[in-house]
Write a protein that holds these residues in place. Sequence first.
Motif, PDB file in Angstrom:
ATOM      1  N   ASP A  24     -11.243   7.956  47.584  1.00  0.00           N
ATOM      2  CA  ASP A  24     -10.292   7.952  46.274  1.00  0.00           C
ATOM      3  C   ASP A  24     -11.853   9.561  45.644  1.00  0.00           C
ATOM      4  O   ASP A  24     -11.148  10.023  45.172  1.00  0.00           O
ATOM      5  CB  ASP A  24     -10.462   7.158  45.629  1.00  0.00           C
ATOM      6  CG  ASP A  24      -9.739   6.527  46.141  1.00  0.00           C
ATOM      7  OD1 ASP A  24      -8.616   6.343  46.525  1.00  0.00           O
ATOM      8  OD2 ASP A  24      -9.680   5.187  45.398  1.00  0.00           O
ATOM      9  N   ARG A  28     -11.096  12.814  43.557  1.00  0.00           N
ATOM     10  CA  ARG A  28     -11.395  13.236  41.965  1.00  0.00           C
ATOM     11  C   ARG A  28     -12.069  14.218  41.977  1.00  0.00           C
ATOM     12  O   ARG A  28     -12.011  14.975  41.276  1.00  0.00           O
ATOM     13  CB  ARG A  28     -12.734  11.672  41.574  1.00  0.00           C
ATOM     14  CG  ARG A  28     -11.690  10.999  41.093  1.00  0.00           C
ATOM     15  CD  ARG A  28     -12.862  10.075  40.831  1.00  0.00           C
ATOM     16  NE  ARG A  28     -12.466   7.746  40.667  1.00  0.00           N
ATOM     17  CZ  ARG A  28     -12.388   7.275  41.766  1.00  0.00           C
ATOM     18  NH1 ARG A  28     -13.046   7.519  42.577  1.00  0.00           N
ATOM     19  NH2 ARG A  28     -12.041   6.365  41.092  1.00  0.00           N
ATOM     20  N   THR A  31      -9.260  17.329  41.618  1.00  0.00           N
ATOM     21  CA  THR A  31      -8.997  17.184  40.199  1.00  0.00           C
ATOM     22  C   THR A  31      -8.919  18.661  39.542  1.00  0.00           C
ATOM     23  O   THR A  31      -9.932  19.063  39.131  1.00  0.00           O
ATOM     24  CB  THR A  31      -9.581  16.076  39.908  1.00  0.00           C
ATOM     25  OG1 THR A  31      -8.899  14.598  40.577  1.00  0.00           O
ATOM     26  CG2 THR A  31      -8.359  15.455  38.616  1.00  0.00           C
ATOM     27  N   VAL A  74      -7.697   6.741  39.375  1.00  0.00           N
ATOM     28  CA  VAL A  74      -8.008   7.659  40.646  1.00  0.00           C
ATOM     29  C   VAL A  74      -7.854   9.458  39.903  1.00  0.00           C
ATOM     30  O   VAL A  74      -8.840  10.284  39.907  1.00  0.00           O
ATOM     31  CB  VAL A  74      -7.565   8.145  42.141  1.00  0.00           C
ATOM     32  CG1 VAL A  74      -8.154   9.278  42.291  1.00  0.00           C
ATOM     33  CG2 VAL A  74      -7.941   7.018  42.769  1.00  0.00           C
ATOM     34  N   LEU A  75      -6.716   9.573  39.423  1.00  0.00           N
ATOM     35  CA  LEU A  75      -6.187  10.650  38.553  1.00  0.00           C
ATOM     36  C   LEU A  75      -6.152   9.704  37.591  1.00  0.00           C
ATOM     37  O   LEU A  75      -4.810   9.051  37.113  1.00  0.00           O
ATOM     38  CB  LEU A  75      -4.965  11.489  38.530  1.00  0.00           C
ATOM     39  CG  LEU A  75      -5.367  11.827  40.454  1.00  0.00           C
ATOM     40  CD1 LEU A  75      -4.063  13.038  40.385  1.00  0.00           C
ATOM     41  CD2 LEU A  75      -6.019  13.184  40.304  1.00  0.00           C
TER      42      LEU A  75
END
Length: 146
Positions: A24, A28, A31, A74-75
């Motif tokens: 995760d 991140r 992103t 996470v997003l």
Amino acid sequence: MASGQQLAEVNVELFTAWAASKTDADFREMTVRGQLSRTEIAKECGFAKSALAQNPRVKAALAELETHLRERGVLPALAGKGPTTPSERPQREGQGVGATRQDLERLRRLEQENAALRAEVAELKFALERHAVIREALELTGRMPR
């Protein structure tokens, strides 16, 4: 030479293996604007960025991965589907009346620190250049072992 279908299948396998190897925290970090960086994914998987859009199986797998990451937090949620009233929106840590003032103060402090570090780097480069010239002169005159 592999056919287009074989290459597409290899790309699906590469993407699946890549996604399984990430945590995760890794997701991140990659992103960008609320979604995973297509450029970084393609680079890490070892195929062209266009494979993410043109290979239907990779495209579907990426969409499914991003949906799953959004569900787990996470997003960030998609812009049109997020909470609409201020009371429904999650607040950032430290957010409040003084948050903007704190952010501006922190930005000002970081900019000052950045300027100081740039000046220090320039001084160190100059000193290194000067010592390189001295070292070269000593080597040429035979006073320093090579």
